[in-house]
Design an enzyme around this catalytic site. Structure first.
Site, PDB file in Angstrom:
ATOM      1  N   THR A 182     -74.884 -92.184 -68.150  1.00  0.00           N
ATOM      2  CA  THR A 182     -75.813 -92.779 -67.184  1.00  0.00           C
ATOM      3  C   THR A 182     -75.321 -94.083 -66.559  1.00  0.00           C
ATOM      4  OG1 THR A 182     -76.858 -93.685 -69.156  1.00  0.00           O
ATOM      5  CG2 THR A 182     -77.972 -91.847 -68.089  1.00  0.00           C
ATOM      6  N   ALA A 211     -67.422-100.255 -61.292  1.00  0.00           N
ATOM      7  CA  ALA A 211     -68.609-100.954 -60.784  1.00  0.00           C
ATOM      8  C   ALA A 211     -68.251-101.839 -59.594  1.00  0.00           C
ATOM      9  CB  ALA A 211     -69.234-101.787 -61.901  1.00  0.00           C
ATOM     10  N   LYS A 219     -69.875 -80.666 -62.848  1.00  0.00           N
ATOM     11  CA  LYS A 219     -70.602 -80.748 -64.124  1.00  0.00           C
ATOM     12  C   LYS A 219     -72.006 -80.181 -63.922  1.00  0.00           C
ATOM     13  CE  LYS A 219     -72.450 -84.319 -67.249  1.00  0.00           C
ATOM     14  NZ  LYS A 219     -72.454 -85.756 -67.561  1.00  0.00           N
ATOM     15  N   GLY A 260     -62.648-105.395 -60.725  1.00  0.00           N
ATOM     16  CA  GLY A 260     -62.222-104.220 -59.951  1.00  0.00           C
ATOM     17  C   GLY A 260     -62.236-102.955 -60.783  1.00  0.00           C
ATOM     18  N   GLN A 271     -72.525 -67.805 -50.810  1.00  0.00           N
ATOM     19  CA  GLN A 271     -73.269 -67.826 -49.548  1.00  0.00           C
ATOM     20  C   GLN A 271     -74.279 -68.962 -49.619  1.00  0.00           C
ATOM     21  OE1 GLN A 271     -72.445 -65.844 -47.127  1.00  0.00           O
ATOM     22  NE2 GLN A 271     -70.970 -64.747 -48.424  1.00  0.00           N
ATOM     23  N   ILE A 293     -61.971-101.016 -68.219  1.00  0.00           N
ATOM     24  CA  ILE A 293     -62.285-100.375 -69.502  1.00  0.00           C
ATOM     25  C   ILE A 293     -61.589 -99.009 -69.630  1.00  0.00           C
ATOM     26  CG2 ILE A 293     -64.453 -99.324 -68.684  1.00  0.00           C
ATOM     27  CD1 ILE A 293     -64.818-100.790 -71.937  1.00  0.00           C
ATOM     28  N   LEU A 307     -70.951-103.007 -66.610  1.00  0.00           N
ATOM     29  CA  LEU A 307     -71.030-103.369 -68.029  1.00  0.00           C
ATOM     30  C   LEU A 307     -71.500-104.808 -68.214  1.00  0.00           C
ATOM     31  CD1 LEU A 307     -67.724-101.628 -69.210  1.00  0.00           C
ATOM     32  CD2 LEU A 307     -70.068-100.785 -69.462  1.00  0.00           C
TER      33      LEU A 307
END
Ligand SMILES: Cc1cc2nc3c(=O)[nH]c(=O)nc-3n(C[C@H](O)[C@H](O)[C@H](O)COP(=O)(O)OP(=O)(O)OC[C@H]3O[C@@H](n4cnc5c(N)ncnc54)[C@H](O)[C@@H]3O)c2cc1C
Length: 509
Positions: free
Chosen positions: A344, A15, A78, A12, A148, A45, A333
């Site tokens: 990425t 991914a 970003k 969970g 705009q 992680i 992973l």
């Protein structure tokens, strides 16, 4: 090909929940039962907070507006990535890898021309930082959104809190019918290539038609396959560890819409600005620096107080040979990881799930399962290897000489023939555009990205002939054009405030 009837997603993290959402969306007729099982004892992680523009497509597919998810995840925009301290070439000590937009079409051409002239030995200005809208927008704290509407959208990615995004996607998946079990798997039951069931400590045996391995670096399911093969990338990418920290946002500083990936002594450090904090992490190689050394360099670079809590992580860098094997698909992973320099990983996650789902689209020619798996795996491997080339290029092209790490990163890394040929072609002032055209999708990154990397690192002849002043004037004009366009865009903070307001208004009282 028939879609499976019952799917068990193991894991969970981002991914797992991305897979759950996309599968529920595509197969949401409820004839397919989707369950996600994760362990609260093991956890996720907890990093992975920057994206490429590809992630926009994920939210679009699911019909999730930015006003819905961005405020919930403290997300920001970003425009690209800034790379200080990778090169020592005067004028190129820092460069920018921008996300491009049609607005850059003409001025981008000036950059390509100048880079070509500089390769041929003429002193033409060719640092990509000066030729695209993205660096101007992000360093001046603008969002990549015009006041705009324009007849096209700008390409941009996001920064977000990985934990909050996981929770947001979990709630979303559950409301789309995904069943959620919290337990720890203790064994995987296989009959040859086929997984029959997994057994969890409290809830027992969980059979399914199909399994999605999102168990992170453990690769709990894929790793149990007969003939499991993992191709490590350690000869190409030396970094195998990271130390991370979160620092509170400085409310007086402008909220930049860029990731900064700054070269340090034995690796690099990301700075990812969120609405409430900045996430930072030093990615390094333990061959050149100890964990203590990395932590103290991180602390010093960021002037952290002693009380700041840091987190040490190990990275398993490489990829599996078979992402889809029998009745199991690896996502995240578990299938592989290229270090986070270009952010990425979630793009690879999304691409893997999308292409898996596509394999079941009606109307596709019937081929046997083994051929379909093979074609799929080749495709995913090509994507991984294309990204690997681009990331490896950063190390190969660095010009730092101050530490053994940077020298080794340039001189010792093993790069692909394709990357070597591309760099040779650039150095020899041969037809690099032709080479990029021929490689097509194999290289994954666009011409503009490759030019930004090669030119941005200052990869040009050392002795340059003087250029006429026209070139300098032209680049000044580009700068004026980009600066002049800034007021057509929304301030980053104002745009985020507007999203928060829209979210509050949409919430039931
Ligand atoms: C230092 C670093 C920086 C990164 N930066 C970026 C970035 O900027 N951008 C980006 O796109 N990606 C980045 N990534 C990658 C990104 O973090 C991951 O791709 C993303 O978080 C997905 O992870 P995951 O879901 O595959 O695994 P995880 O988050 O590790 O989740 C694994 C899941 O498996 C479950 N699990 C494991 N074992 C068991 C078991 N026995 N029983 C039940 N459940 C189990 C766990 O409970 C957990 O839910 C970075 C990675 C690292 C290491």
């Amino acid at each position: 090909m028939k879609k499976p009837f019952s799917i068990l997603i193991v894991g969970g993290g981002t991914a797992g929940w991305m897979a759950a959402n996309l599968m529920a969306h595509k197969w949401g007729d409820r004839k397919v039962s989707i369950t996600l099982l994760e362990s609260d004892a093991i956890g996720t992680i907890g990093v992975g907070e920057g994206s490429t523009p590809y992630l926009k497509g994920f939210f679009k597919t699911l019909g999730i507006a930015e006003s819905e998810w961005m405020p919930a995840c403290n997300a920001t925009y970003k425009c690209g990535i800034r790379f200080p301290h990778w090169s020592t070439v005067p004028g190129y000590e820092s460069y920018y890898h921008p996300f491009f937009s049609p607005l850059d079409r003409e001025i981008g051409q000036v950059f390509f021309n100048n880079a070509s002239l500089r390769r041929s030995g003429l002193d033409a200005p060719a640092n990509p930082t000066d030729f695209f809208h993205a660096p101007f927008l992000s360093s001046n704290a603008y969002a990549p959104l015009p006041e705009q509407p324009l007849p096209f959208e700008l390409d941009y990615g996001y920064h977000f809190d990985a934990g909050l995004l996981g929770r947001f996607l979990r709630d979303r998946a559950k409301s789309a019918g995904v069943r959620h079990i919290v337990d720890t798997i203790s064994s995987v039951e296989r009959k040859g290539e086929t997984i029959e069931a997994v057994t969890a400590e409290d809830t027992g045996r969980h059979p399914a038609d199909f399994f999605v391995d999102c168990s992170g670096f453990r690769a709990l399911l894929l790793g149990s396959a007969p003939g499991y093969q993992f191709r490590p990338f350690h000869e190409t990418l030396f970094n195998n560890a990271a130390v991370t920290v979160q620092i509170p946002r400085d409310d007086h500083a402008p909220l930049l819409s860029e990731t900064i990936s700054e070269g340090l002594s034995s690796g690099w450090m990301w700075r990812i600005p969120l609405q409430n904090r900045t996430g930072c992490g030093y990615v390094y190689s333990d061959r050149f620096l100890s964990a203590d050394g990395a932590e103290s360099e991180l602390r010093k670079t960021l002037a952290l107080p002693d009380s700041a809590q840091v987190n040490h992580l190990r990275m398993k860098v490489g990829r599996v040979e078979e992402h889809w094997q029998g009745n199991c698909l690896g996502v995240g992973l578990s299938q592989g990881f290229i270090e986070p320099l270009e952010a990425t990983a979630l793009m690879l996650v999304q691409f893997t799930i999308e292409h898996f789902l596509e394999a079941f689209s009606p109307g596709r020619p019937e081929v046997d399962h083994a051929s379909r798996e093979k074609v799929f795996n080749q495709r995913i491997n090509r994507l991984f290897d294309g990204v690997l080339d681009y990331v490896a290029g950063h190390y190969k092209l660095n010009s730092r000489d101050d530490t053994p790490y940077w020298r080794a990163a340039r001189e010792e890394i093993v790069i692909s023939d394709r990357l070597r040929a591309l760099i040779d072609c650039w150095d020899k002032n041969s037809d690099v555009d032709h080479m990029l055209d021929q490689a097509g999708e194999e290289l994954v990154y666009s011409r503009a990205s490759w030019y930004s990397l090669l030119a941005g690192m200052g990869r040009f002849p050392k002795n340059l002939r003087r250029a006429d002043t026209g070139l300098q004037q032209e680049s000044e004009e580009v700068r004026r054009f980009c600066t002049g366009n800034l007021n057509r865009f929304r301030s980053h903070q104002a745009q985020l405030d507007q999203l928060s307001l829209a979210r509050q208004e949409a919430e039931p009282a």
